[in-house]
Design a protein around this motif. Structure first.
Motif, PDB file in Angstrom:
ATOM      1  N   PHE A 115       0.826  -1.209   0.000  1.00 57.11           N
ATOM      2  CA  PHE A 115       0.000   0.000   0.000  1.00 57.11           C
ATOM      3  C   PHE A 115       0.866   1.268   0.000  1.00 57.11           C
ATOM      4  N   ILE A 116       1.946   1.229   0.775  1.00 53.45           N
ATOM      5  CA  ILE A 116       2.840   2.389   0.838  1.00 53.45           C
ATOM      6  C   ILE A 116       3.488   2.640  -0.517  1.00 53.45           C
ATOM      7  N   LEU A 117       3.944   1.568  -1.172  1.00 56.48           N
ATOM      8  CA  LEU A 117       4.583   1.722  -2.478  1.00 56.48           C
ATOM      9  C   LEU A 117       3.614   2.289  -3.506  1.00 56.48           C
ATOM     10  N   ARG A 118       2.340   1.902  -3.401  1.00 54.06           N
ATOM     11  CA  ARG A 118       1.343   2.468  -4.306  1.00 54.06           C
ATOM     12  C   ARG A 118       1.199   3.964  -4.079  1.00 54.06           C
ATOM     13  N   ARG A 119       1.162   4.358  -2.804  1.00 54.16           N
ATOM     14  CA  ARG A 119       1.023   5.773  -2.467  1.00 54.16           C
ATOM     15  C   ARG A 119       2.212   6.588  -2.959  1.00 54.16           C
ATOM     16  N   LEU A 120       3.414   6.001  -2.852  1.00 51.83           N
ATOM     17  CA  LEU A 120       4.630   6.717  -3.239  1.00 51.83           C
ATOM     18  C   LEU A 120       4.780   6.809  -4.750  1.00 51.83           C
ATOM     19  N   GLU A 121       4.089   5.930  -5.480  1.00 57.39           N
ATOM     20  CA  GLU A 121       4.117   5.928  -6.945  1.00 57.39           C
ATOM     21  C   GLU A 121       5.547   5.873  -7.482  1.00 57.39           C
ATOM     22  N   ILE A 122       6.310   4.912  -6.963  1.00 55.41           N
ATOM     23  CA  ILE A 122       7.685   4.727  -7.417  1.00 55.41           C
ATOM     24  C   ILE A 122       7.674   4.098  -8.807  1.00 55.41           C
ATOM     25  N   GLU A 123       8.546   4.601  -9.688  1.00 51.45           N
ATOM     26  CA  GLU A 123       8.615   4.078 -11.047  1.00 51.45           C
ATOM     27  C   GLU A 123       9.865   3.226 -11.281  1.00 51.45           C
ATOM     28  N   ARG A 124      10.993   3.640 -10.767  1.00 52.01           N
ATOM     29  CA  ARG A 124      12.250   2.919 -11.018  1.00 52.01           C
ATOM     30  C   ARG A 124      12.461   1.871  -9.920  1.00 52.01           C
ATOM     31  N   PHE A 125      11.764   0.751 -10.054  1.00 51.24           N
ATOM     32  CA  PHE A 125      11.784  -0.274  -9.014  1.00 51.24           C
ATOM     33  C   PHE A 125      13.120  -1.004  -8.956  1.00 51.24           C
ATOM     34  N   ARG A 126      13.648  -1.364 -10.105  1.00 50.06           N
ATOM     35  CA  ARG A 126      14.900  -2.112 -10.098  1.00 50.06           C
ATOM     36  C   ARG A 126      16.041  -1.275  -9.522  1.00 50.06           C
ATOM     37  N   ALA A 127      16.076  -0.001  -9.855  1.00 49.33           N
ATOM     38  CA  ALA A 127      17.098   0.881  -9.287  1.00 49.33           C
ATOM     39  C   ALA A 127      16.931   0.979  -7.773  1.00 49.33           C
ATOM     40  N   GLY A 128      15.682   1.010  -7.303  1.00 49.30           N
ATOM     41  CA  GLY A 128      15.431   1.038  -5.869  1.00 49.30           C
ATOM     42  C   GLY A 128      15.908  -0.216  -5.176  1.00 49.30           C
ATOM     43  N   PHE A 129      15.792  -1.344  -5.856  1.00 47.62           N
ATOM     44  CA  PHE A 129      16.280  -2.611  -5.300  1.00 47.62           C
ATOM     45  C   PHE A 129      17.766  -2.522  -4.985  1.00 47.62           C
ATOM     46  N   PHE A 130      18.555  -2.029  -5.927  1.00 46.39           N
ATOM     47  CA  PHE A 130      19.995  -1.930  -5.713  1.00 46.39           C
ATOM     48  C   PHE A 130      20.333  -0.843  -4.684  1.00 46.39           C
ATOM     49  N   ALA A 131      19.539   0.226  -4.642  1.00 49.49           N
ATOM     50  CA  ALA A 131      19.786   1.294  -3.673  1.00 49.49           C
ATOM     51  C   ALA A 131      19.539   0.828  -2.249  1.00 49.49           C
ATOM     52  N   LEU A 132      18.643  -0.145  -2.070  1.00 47.76           N
ATOM     53  CA  LEU A 132      18.350  -0.672  -0.736  1.00 47.76           C
ATOM     54  C   LEU A 132      19.349  -1.737  -0.289  1.00 47.76           C
ATOM     55  N   PHE A 133      20.248  -2.132  -1.179  1.00 45.81           N
ATOM     56  CA  PHE A 133      21.214  -3.178  -0.855  1.00 45.81           C
ATOM     57  C   PHE A 133      22.034  -2.866   0.406  1.00 45.81           C
ATOM     58  N   PRO A 134      22.544  -1.631   0.599  1.00 47.95           N
ATOM     59  CA  PRO A 134      23.314  -1.348   1.825  1.00 47.95           C
ATOM     60  C   PRO A 134      22.515  -1.556   3.104  1.00 47.95           C
ATOM     61  N   PHE A 135      21.191  -1.364   3.055  1.00 51.33           N
ATOM     62  CA  PHE A 135      20.376  -1.561   4.250  1.00 51.33           C
ATOM     63  C   PHE A 135      20.346  -3.036   4.657  1.00 51.33           C
ATOM     64  N   MET A 136      20.446  -3.924   3.677  1.00 50.10           N
ATOM     65  CA  MET A 136      20.457  -5.355   3.998  1.00 50.10           C
ATOM     66  C   MET A 136      21.749  -5.729   4.725  1.00 50.10           C
ATOM     67  N   LEU A 137      22.861  -5.120   4.320  1.00 51.15           N
ATOM     68  CA  LEU A 137      24.125  -5.307   5.038  1.00 51.15           C
ATOM     69  C   LEU A 137      24.068  -4.634   6.410  1.00 51.15           C
ATOM     70  N   PHE A 138      23.449  -3.465   6.448  1.00 48.16           N
ATOM     71  CA  PHE A 138      23.317  -2.727   7.710  1.00 48.16           C
ATOM     72  C   PHE A 138      22.549  -3.531   8.754  1.00 48.16           C
ATOM     73  N   GLY A 139      21.509  -4.257   8.336  1.00 46.68           N
ATOM     74  CA  GLY A 139      20.738  -5.063   9.279  1.00 46.68           C
ATOM     75  C   GLY A 139      21.606  -6.089   9.978  1.00 46.68           C
ATOM     76  N   GLY A 140      22.454  -6.775   9.215  1.00 49.37           N
ATOM     77  CA  GLY A 140      23.350  -7.756   9.824  1.00 49.37           C
ATOM     78  C   GLY A 140      24.369  -7.108  10.740  1.00 49.37           C
ATOM     79  N   ALA A 141      24.924  -5.970  10.307  1.00 48.40           N
ATOM     80  CA  ALA A 141      25.912  -5.277  11.138  1.00 48.40           C
ATOM     81  C   ALA A 141      25.293  -4.760  12.429  1.00 48.40           C
ATOM     82  N   LEU A 142      24.068  -4.245  12.344  1.00 48.32           N
ATOM     83  CA  LEU A 142      23.388  -3.741  13.538  1.00 48.32           C
ATOM     84  C   LEU A 142      23.137  -4.866  14.533  1.00 48.32           C
ATOM     85  N   ARG A 143      22.847  -6.053  14.019  1.00 48.38           N
ATOM     86  CA  ARG A 143      22.638  -7.199  14.913  1.00 48.38           C
ATOM     87  C   ARG A 143      23.924  -7.550  15.654  1.00 48.38           C
TER      88      ARG A 143
END
Length: 373
Positions: free
Chosen positions: A103-131
């Motif tokens: 629902f949030i993604l619909r509201r934000l009306e994001i168009e460049r989904f694949r680029a967003g996937f790669f941009a979120l990659f550091p957060f996946m590493l951050f989750g492990g480091a934060l743990r």
């Protein structure tokens, strides 16, 4: 049911469902504190977090006090990790959360989904480091009886609550980045989004490095990340080459996102093999202990099935890497071109979840061994 949703809107129905469920849980916990809160919520959900925060193998509820288990312990107890009961609670919660994200993604009306996937990659590493920051916190308590981050706050960076913590941090970063983009402060929202994630990852690792340099309960073992990252990259390269050579149609939907999926799960697999079987060879005082039931089951099954002479030479955790690679290949096979054409938001969201499930625990296992906590 469809008429009801059409009348009130899917988002309102979702919000009302979440609010109602939360209100019901709170209400029954207040009305029946012993039966509902202590013997259910605490024993299966919060108690394991408390035990994990203290590095205790068992925590007991002693008349309102949470203490380490002893031979004279009475009342409910909890152990670190997951149970079938906790899985039964967390999985529906995750499903509700994913629906809300759509629902949030619909509201934000994001168009460049694949680029967003790669941009979120550091957060996946951050989750492990934060743990691992919490692992260092628990190591501090085990060494001197003091925590740098006290409960209940440290509980929010312990699995599974850390997944929600990182999600809300990433969501705030995403909304902020899109706002910067649409107000012409940046040319593309992916740039600040990736920058925020990279900054958070850098701060987390810097904290762990500072701890290793200044505290006696932590030490830096550089061979661990070197072997893990090189091994994961080689495993990914071999798997990707095999796909391109023998079944190139598998990655036509995911394309280079499939490469990230394979690498994420290869990191998890190699980190487990290194931590469980070869940590002492790479300088640690002891091998790590599996904290998830699947890892433990594969490790123990391999040790039981193979001759002791073979296990002593190869270790018993290596099948976990093969399982992770097979699962990653299966995922990119499922996500074909039609999935991305029919519902790109949903497809990218699930891809992010798949990568996070592999890279979060893998990064945690690697960094936990790297900094000896």
């Amino acid at each position: 049911m469809d008429d009801f949703i059409d009348r009130y809107g899917a988002e309102r129905v979702w919000a009302a469902t979440v609010a109602s469920l939360a209100a019901i849980v709170v209400l029954v916990a207040v009305l029946f504190p012993q039966r509902v809160y202590v013997e259910f919520i605490w024993q299966y959900f919060w108690g394991p977090v408390v035990a994990d925060a203290h590095s205790w193998s068992c925590v007991a509820w002693a008349g309102g006090e949470q203490v380490q288990c002893s031979p004279t312990t009475t009342g409910p107890t909890a152990e670190p990790g997951y149970t079938f009961v906790s899985y039964a609670g967390y999985i529906p919660t995750l499903v509700l959360l994913l629906i809300g994200v759509i629902f949030i993604l619909r509201r934000l009306e994001i168009e460049r989904f694949r680029a967003g996937f790669f941009a979120l990659f550091p957060f996946m590493l951050f989750g492990g480091a934060l743990r691992v920051v919490e692992d260092a916190n628990a190591a501090s308590f085990a060494y001197n009886g003091e925590m740098a981050i006290q409960l209940p706050w440290s509980g929010f960076i312990i699995s599974p609550l850390i997944y929600f913590t990182v999600f809300f941090i990433a969501l705030a970063a995403l909304v902020s980045s899109i706002w910067l983009d649409r107000n012409d402060y940046v040319s593309r929202y992916e740039y600040p989004l990736a920058g925020i994630g990279t900054a958070l990852l850098t701060v987390s690792i810097a904290y762990l490095g500072y701890t290793a340099a200044t505290e006696p309960y932590s030490e830096f073992y550089p061979l661990i990340p070197l072997v893990t990252l090189v091994g994961a990259t080689l495993a990914t390269a071999i798997t990707w080459f095999a796909i391109e050579r023998f079944a190139p149609e598998l990655n036509r939907g995911t394309r280079y996102m499939g490469l990230v999926v394979i690498w994420a799960h290869a990191v998890d697999g190699v980190a487990n093999v290194v931590g469980l079987d070869w940590a002492t060879t790479l300088g640690l005082p002891a091998n790590l202990v599996p904290k998830h039931p699947i890892n433990a089951a594969i490790d123990s099954t391999t040790a039981d099935v193979l001759p002791a002479s073979v296990v002593s030479a190869t270790g018993s955790a290596w099948p976990f890497l093969l399982v992770k690679l097979a699962a990653a290949v299966f995922v990119i096979w499922i996500f074909d071109e039609t999935v991305f054409e029919d519902n790109p938001r949903y497809a990218i969201l699930l891809m992010i979840t798949v990568v996070a499930v592999g890279l979060g625990p893998g990064t945690r296992d690697m960094l936990r061994a790297t900094f000896g906590v």
